[in-house]
Design a protein around this motif. Structure first.
Motif, short mmCIF file in Angstrom:
data_model
loop_
_atom_site.label_atom_id
_atom_site.label_comp_id
_atom_site.label_asym_id
_atom_site.label_seq_id
_atom_site.Cartn_x
_atom_site.Cartn_y
_atom_site.Cartn_z
N PRO A 1 0.82 -1.23 0.00
CA PRO A 1 0.00 0.00 0.00
C PRO A 1 0.85 1.27 0.00
N ILE A 2 2.02 1.20 0.61
CA ILE A 2 2.90 2.38 0.64
C ILE A 2 3.40 2.66 -0.78
N LEU A 3 3.79 1.60 -1.49
CA LEU A 3 4.27 1.77 -2.87
C LEU A 3 3.16 2.32 -3.77
N ALA A 4 1.93 1.84 -3.53
CA ALA A 4 0.80 2.33 -4.34
C ALA A 4 0.66 3.85 -4.16
N ASP A 5 0.97 4.32 -2.97
CA ASP A 5 0.89 5.75 -2.66
C ASP A 5 2.08 6.50 -3.27
N THR A 6 3.31 6.07 -2.92
CA THR A 6 4.50 6.84 -3.34
C THR A 6 4.72 6.79 -4.85
N LEU A 7 4.19 5.75 -5.50
CA LEU A 7 4.40 5.64 -6.95
C LEU A 7 3.16 6.04 -7.74
N SER A 8 2.16 6.58 -7.03
CA SER A 8 0.90 6.92 -7.72
C SER A 8 1.07 7.90 -8.90
N PRO A 9 2.07 8.79 -8.93
CA PRO A 9 2.19 9.66 -10.11
C PRO A 9 2.65 8.93 -11.37
N TYR A 10 3.09 7.66 -11.25
CA TYR A 10 3.70 6.99 -12.42
C TYR A 10 2.79 5.91 -13.00
N GLN A 11 2.67 5.95 -14.33
CA GLN A 11 1.85 4.96 -15.03
C GLN A 11 2.71 3.81 -15.55
N ASN A 12 4.02 3.96 -15.48
CA ASN A 12 4.91 2.97 -16.13
C ASN A 12 5.55 2.00 -15.13
N VAL A 13 4.82 1.73 -14.02
CA VAL A 13 5.40 0.80 -13.04
C VAL A 13 4.40 -0.28 -12.67
N GLU A 14 4.93 -1.52 -12.55
CA GLU A 14 4.10 -2.63 -12.09
C GLU A 14 4.72 -3.12 -10.78
N ILE A 15 3.90 -3.14 -9.72
CA ILE A 15 4.40 -3.61 -8.42
C ILE A 15 4.00 -5.07 -8.28
N ILE A 16 5.00 -5.92 -8.05
CA ILE A 16 4.73 -7.36 -7.95
C ILE A 16 5.08 -7.82 -6.53
N ASN A 17 4.06 -8.29 -5.80
CA ASN A 17 4.27 -8.71 -4.42
C ASN A 17 4.70 -10.18 -4.37
N LYS A 18 6.02 -10.41 -4.55
CA LYS A 18 6.52 -11.80 -4.61
C LYS A 18 7.94 -11.87 -4.09
N ASP A 19 8.35 -13.10 -3.78
CA ASP A 19 9.76 -13.37 -3.48
C ASP A 19 10.49 -13.46 -4.82
N ILE A 20 11.52 -12.66 -4.99
CA ILE A 20 12.22 -12.62 -6.28
C ILE A 20 12.77 -13.99 -6.67
N LEU A 21 13.13 -14.79 -5.65
CA LEU A 21 13.71 -16.11 -5.96
C LEU A 21 12.64 -17.11 -6.43
N LYS A 22 11.37 -16.69 -6.33
CA LYS A 22 10.29 -17.60 -6.78
C LYS A 22 9.60 -17.07 -8.03
N LEU A 23 10.05 -15.94 -8.52
CA LEU A 23 9.39 -15.32 -9.68
C LEU A 23 9.95 -15.89 -10.98
N ASP A 24 9.07 -16.11 -11.95
CA ASP A 24 9.51 -16.55 -13.28
C ASP A 24 9.97 -15.31 -14.05
N ILE A 25 11.25 -14.95 -13.86
CA ILE A 25 11.75 -13.71 -14.45
C ILE A 25 11.83 -13.83 -15.97
N ILE A 26 12.23 -15.01 -16.45
CA ILE A 26 12.33 -15.18 -17.91
C ILE A 26 10.95 -14.99 -18.54
N GLY A 27 9.91 -15.55 -17.90
CA GLY A 27 8.54 -15.39 -18.40
C GLY A 27 8.13 -13.92 -18.44
N LEU A 28 8.51 -13.19 -17.39
CA LEU A 28 8.19 -11.76 -17.31
C LEU A 28 8.87 -11.00 -18.45
#
Ligand code: SAM
Length: 286
Positions: free
Chosen positions: A83-110
């Protein structure tokens, strides 16, 4: 949005959300504008770049990235920060916030989905408890990356950069230098963070080699040899490899390979360059 690089703005946000730092997530937030600008300029971000940020925290570095990049993916494990990121980054349309452990994310898929599989830039003030696994995962799983510009513990940055004959030289140095060209771009003292870490930090840029600097027939074997020889770094290379369950060569075979390479039989692994580890693995897998 006022920059969170100013300490009073960060403190205001932390108080507004009654945020409690989670020690187990390595949370040390940057509060120094000059350091933030240094990271951004070292990363060389342009408006064509897709940037992956690992651990955005309250979005301090993310704000700078959003200003310059085409698109930013910010992966944060701590759900209390979302929720803090949703607030502090609200002026930007070019950001996607992903709530995950980086070691479990399919980065290649992304990267396939968001950047047509083209190389991305990784920028982060990394959580120190998992620096090495994150960097090794990015390289070893062959995520298409152009460069990785990260804040790490000073001692770890040194290890990535050094060559044989120094105490910091080890498996991490060889792995990083096989995949990339490392360059420390700034040393950062503890007072640039809230809370202050117990150690000094450094910003290092790893620029991916277009092609590896050495020719290796079996990459996995070379890295098994490297790990086995540094697991027992006080032993000779022959004994280190012989004691390792993952290296299937006899003492005699290793001795013969060393002779072929013109190396003494009692050489230690810590004396070998990347080139010599590559030659040793090529010799053994023949
Ligand atoms: N980027 C922010 C800054 O510079 O102020 C925060 C950096 S702080 C050193 C590291 C961040 O990584 C924290 O926000 C922490 O919650 C997050 N983190 C820790 N482990 C993580 C993981 N496995 N996956 C994603 N984020 C993680």
């Amino acid at each position: 949005m006022a920059t969170l690089g100013k300490p009073q703005n960060t403190i205001e946000i932390l108080q507004k959300y009654h945020f409690n730092f989670q020690k187990q997530y390595g949370q040390n937030f940057l509060i120094d504008i000059r350091v933030l600008e240094k990271i951004i300029s070292a990363a060389g971000i342009t408006d064509e770049d897709y940037v992956l940020e690992i651990g955005p925290g309250i979005g301090t570095l993310t704000q700078y990235l959003c200003e310059r990049a085409r698109e930013v993916a910010a992966v944060e494990i701590d759900k209390n920060l979302i929720p803090i990121l949703a607030d502090t980054l609200s002026p930007y349309q070019n950001v996607e916030i992903i709530n995950k452990d980086i070691l479990k994310l399919d980065i290649i898929g992304l990267v396939k989905e968001k950047n047509q599989g083209n190389p991305i830039k990784v920028v982060a003030n990394l959580p120190y408890y998992i620096t090495t696994p994150i960097i090794m995962e990015l390289f070893e799983s062959h995520v298409p990356v152009e460069s990785i510009t990260v804040m790490v513990q000073k001692e770890v940055a040194d290890r990535m950069q050094v060559g044989p004959g120094t105490k910091d030289y080890g498996a991490l140095s060889l792995a990083v230098q096989y995949y990339a060209e490392p360059e420390i771009v700034a040393n950062v003292p503890p007072n640039c963070f809230i809370p202050r870490p117990n150690v000094g930090s450094a910003v290092i840029r790893l620029t991916r080699h277009q092609k590896p600097p050495v020719q290796v027939k079996d990459e996995a074997l070379m890295f098994r040899l490297i790990r086995a020889s540094f697991n027992q770094r006080r032993k000779t290379l022959i004994n280190g490899l012989n004691n390792s369950p993952v290296v299937p060569y006899s003492k005699k075979q290793v001795a013969e390979a060393l002779k072929e390479l013109g190396l003494p039989v009692n050489v230690r692994g810590e004396a070998l360059t990347l080139e010599q580890f590559a030659q040793l693995s090529n010799q053994l897998c023949r």
